[in-house]
Scaffold this active site. Structure first.
Site, short mmCIF file in Angstrom:
data_model
loop_
_atom_site.label_atom_id
_atom_site.label_comp_id
_atom_site.label_asym_id
_atom_site.label_seq_id
_atom_site.Cartn_x
_atom_site.Cartn_y
_atom_site.Cartn_z
N GLY A 115 0.79 -1.23 0.00
CA GLY A 115 0.00 0.00 0.00
C GLY A 115 0.82 1.28 0.00
O GLY A 115 0.44 2.27 -0.62
N GLU A 173 4.48 4.17 5.92
CA GLU A 173 3.19 3.48 5.83
C GLU A 173 2.22 4.29 4.99
O GLU A 173 2.36 5.51 4.88
CB GLU A 173 2.59 3.32 7.24
CG GLU A 173 2.66 1.92 7.81
CD GLU A 173 1.72 0.93 7.11
OE1 GLU A 173 1.37 1.13 5.93
OE2 GLU A 173 1.35 -0.05 7.75
N ASP A 174 1.22 3.61 4.44
CA ASP A 174 0.17 4.33 3.72
C ASP A 174 -0.85 4.91 4.69
O ASP A 174 -1.23 6.07 4.59
CB ASP A 174 -0.51 3.41 2.69
CG ASP A 174 -0.93 2.06 3.26
OD1 ASP A 174 -0.68 1.80 4.46
OD2 ASP A 174 -1.50 1.25 2.51
N ASP A 177 -4.75 2.80 10.73
CA ASP A 177 -6.18 2.69 11.04
C ASP A 177 -6.29 2.38 12.53
O ASP A 177 -6.24 3.27 13.36
CB ASP A 177 -6.79 1.62 10.15
CG ASP A 177 -8.27 1.44 10.36
OD1 ASP A 177 -8.87 2.28 11.06
OD2 ASP A 177 -8.86 0.47 9.86
N PHE A 241 -13.48 3.91 4.20
CA PHE A 241 -12.48 3.06 3.54
C PHE A 241 -12.01 3.76 2.26
O PHE A 241 -12.81 4.11 1.41
CB PHE A 241 -13.04 1.67 3.23
CG PHE A 241 -11.95 0.67 3.03
CD1 PHE A 241 -11.35 0.06 4.12
CD2 PHE A 241 -11.47 0.38 1.76
CE1 PHE A 241 -10.29 -0.84 3.95
CE2 PHE A 241 -10.42 -0.52 1.58
CZ PHE A 241 -9.83 -1.13 2.68
N VAL A 242 -10.71 4.00 2.18
CA VAL A 242 -10.16 4.74 1.05
C VAL A 242 -9.34 3.82 0.15
O VAL A 242 -8.76 2.84 0.62
CB VAL A 242 -9.28 5.94 1.51
CG1 VAL A 242 -10.16 7.05 2.08
CG2 VAL A 242 -8.22 5.52 2.52
N ARG A 254 -5.42 -0.07 -6.60
CA ARG A 254 -4.10 0.52 -6.33
C ARG A 254 -3.69 1.42 -7.49
O ARG A 254 -2.85 2.30 -7.33
CB ARG A 254 -3.04 -0.59 -6.20
CG ARG A 254 -3.22 -1.49 -5.00
CD ARG A 254 -1.96 -2.33 -4.80
NE ARG A 254 -2.16 -3.49 -3.96
CZ ARG A 254 -2.12 -3.48 -2.63
NH1 ARG A 254 -1.91 -2.35 -1.99
NH2 ARG A 254 -2.31 -4.58 -1.94
P1 IMP Z 1 -4.14 -1.01 11.09
O1 IMP Z 1 -3.35 -2.17 11.55
O2 IMP Z 1 -5.57 -1.11 11.48
O3 IMP Z 1 -3.54 0.32 11.51
O4 IMP Z 1 -4.16 -1.05 9.52
C1 IMP Z 1 -3.08 -0.79 8.77
C2 IMP Z 1 -3.16 -1.34 7.37
O5 IMP Z 1 -4.49 -1.68 6.97
C3 IMP Z 1 -2.72 -0.30 6.41
O6 IMP Z 1 -1.33 -0.34 6.23
C4 IMP Z 1 -3.49 -0.65 5.16
O7 IMP Z 1 -2.77 -1.57 4.41
C5 IMP Z 1 -4.76 -1.26 5.66
N1 IMP Z 1 -5.90 -0.30 5.68
C6 IMP Z 1 -6.48 0.29 6.73
N2 IMP Z 1 -7.46 1.13 6.37
C7 IMP Z 1 -7.48 1.10 5.02
C8 IMP Z 1 -8.27 1.80 4.04
O8 IMP Z 1 -9.14 2.64 4.31
N3 IMP Z 1 -7.98 1.49 2.74
C9 IMP Z 1 -7.02 0.60 2.36
N4 IMP Z 1 -6.25 -0.05 3.25
C10 IMP Z 1 -6.48 0.19 4.58
MG MG Z 2 -0.08 -0.40 4.79
#
Ligand code: IMP
Ligand code: MG
Length: 276
Positions: A115, A173-174, A177, A241-242, A254
């Site tokens: 991502g 990181e992208d 969340d 969700f983006v 992507r």
């Molecule tokens: P976390 O562990 O919940 O912080 O999620 C982190 C990972 O989940 C990110 O690096 C993304 O790859 C994916 N992710 C979380 N939210 C989104 C979203 O809105 N769109 C796409 N990928 C997401």
């Molecule tokens: Mg990511």
């Protein structure tokens, strides 16, 4: 051993970090992101009621395709949240701060695939503009299936931990969340890599609440915040969700140039039916 879509073998690191060692203390008691300094700047706040940019908008004299998208995505996209040009200028600001903070040093940038790959590339270019030296590597970590985190983080087996020894590491990181991915990943990098410092540079931080907030709190965060503070963060975005600019939903989207909000039809779309 689980295999991902590209055939790579993945190692689960949750919750024991896959180091073969037990964590020194329970996750809940760990201070938030202990080795990282506080955020360097306030992320640009994209409000919950931000109106999305109509993809076909542009007005007289505008570029014929202001927000291009493959025709097969018609109906899957609710609108543009962040145009790529805006991301580019924000990346330039983040790179300036990194350049200031790492004066005389050569940080090791670690891209969290897939991502973050487009944002990573943008950041590298912006650091080059400032004559900032760096080395870099890639790591595959994922915790998602569909729109919900699984709470389990997997790291690619072939990642070169030796390359982190004594280095100032910046994890790129992208999006953060729930923060579960990074809260599991950072201790692994610190413990296995022996780095001098670890910071996080993320393009997006999602404001969390409800069930996701509870999950973040469980992982060590609280007060509606993820358990990880990113030193460098581009935008704070609504809990939607983006997709696009490297971010996917079930490996689709992507290839969008801008960051979009996915539509309900996009979420329901059976991605296996798309011709390749
Ligand atoms: P976390 O562990 O919940 O912080 O999620 C982190 C990972 O989940 C990110 O690096 C993304 O790859 C994916 N992710 C979380 N939210 C989104 C979203 O809105 N769109 C796409 N990928 C997401
Ligand atoms: Mg990511």
């Amino acid at each position: 051993m689980p295999i991902n879509g590209s055939g790579k073998r993945l190692t689960s690191v949750a919750p024991q970090f896959a180091t073969g060692r037990a964590p020194t203390r329970p996750m809940q008691d760990a201070p938030t992101n202990p080795a990282c300094r506080p955020a360097r700047l306030v992320p640009i706040h994209i409000p919950d009621d931000a109106s999305l940019i109509d993809p076909d908008s542009g007005g007289p004299g505008a570029h014929p395709h202001p927000h291009p998208h493959p025709p097969e995505y018609a109906g899957h996209l609710a609108g543009v949240l962040l145009p790529s040009a805006r991301i580019g200028s924000r990346a330039a600001e983040l790179a300036s701060l990194i350049h200031e903070d790492y004066a005389g040093r050569r940080p090791h940038l670690v891209c969290v695939l897939k991502g973050a790959s487009i944002f990573f590339h943008e950041m590298l270019r912006r650091l080059q503009d400032r004559s900032q030296g760096y080395t870099f590597d890639f790591l595959r970590a994922s915790s998602y299936e569909g729109t919900e985190t699984t709470g389990t983080v997997r790291v690619s087996e072939d990642f070169d931990y030796g390359g982190l020894e004594g280095r100032d590491v910046i994890v790129v990181e992208d999006i953060i969340d729930t923060g579960v991915t990074l809260s599991r990943l950072l201790p692994v990098l610190r413990e296995r890599g022996g780095c001098r410092s670890v910071e996080v540079c993320t393009l997006l931080e999602k404001r969390i609440d409800g069930e996701r907030g509870a999950r973040a709190a469980e992982a060590g965060g609280g007060g509606g915040h993820a358990p990880v503070v990113a030193r460098y963060c581009g935008f704070s975005i609504p809990n939607r969700f983006v997709i696009g600019y490297g971010l996917d939903y079930n490996e689709l989207y992507r290839d969008l140039r801008d960051i979009w909000i996915i539509s309900q039809a996009g979420i329901e779309f059976d991605h296996k039916t798309l011709a390749v």
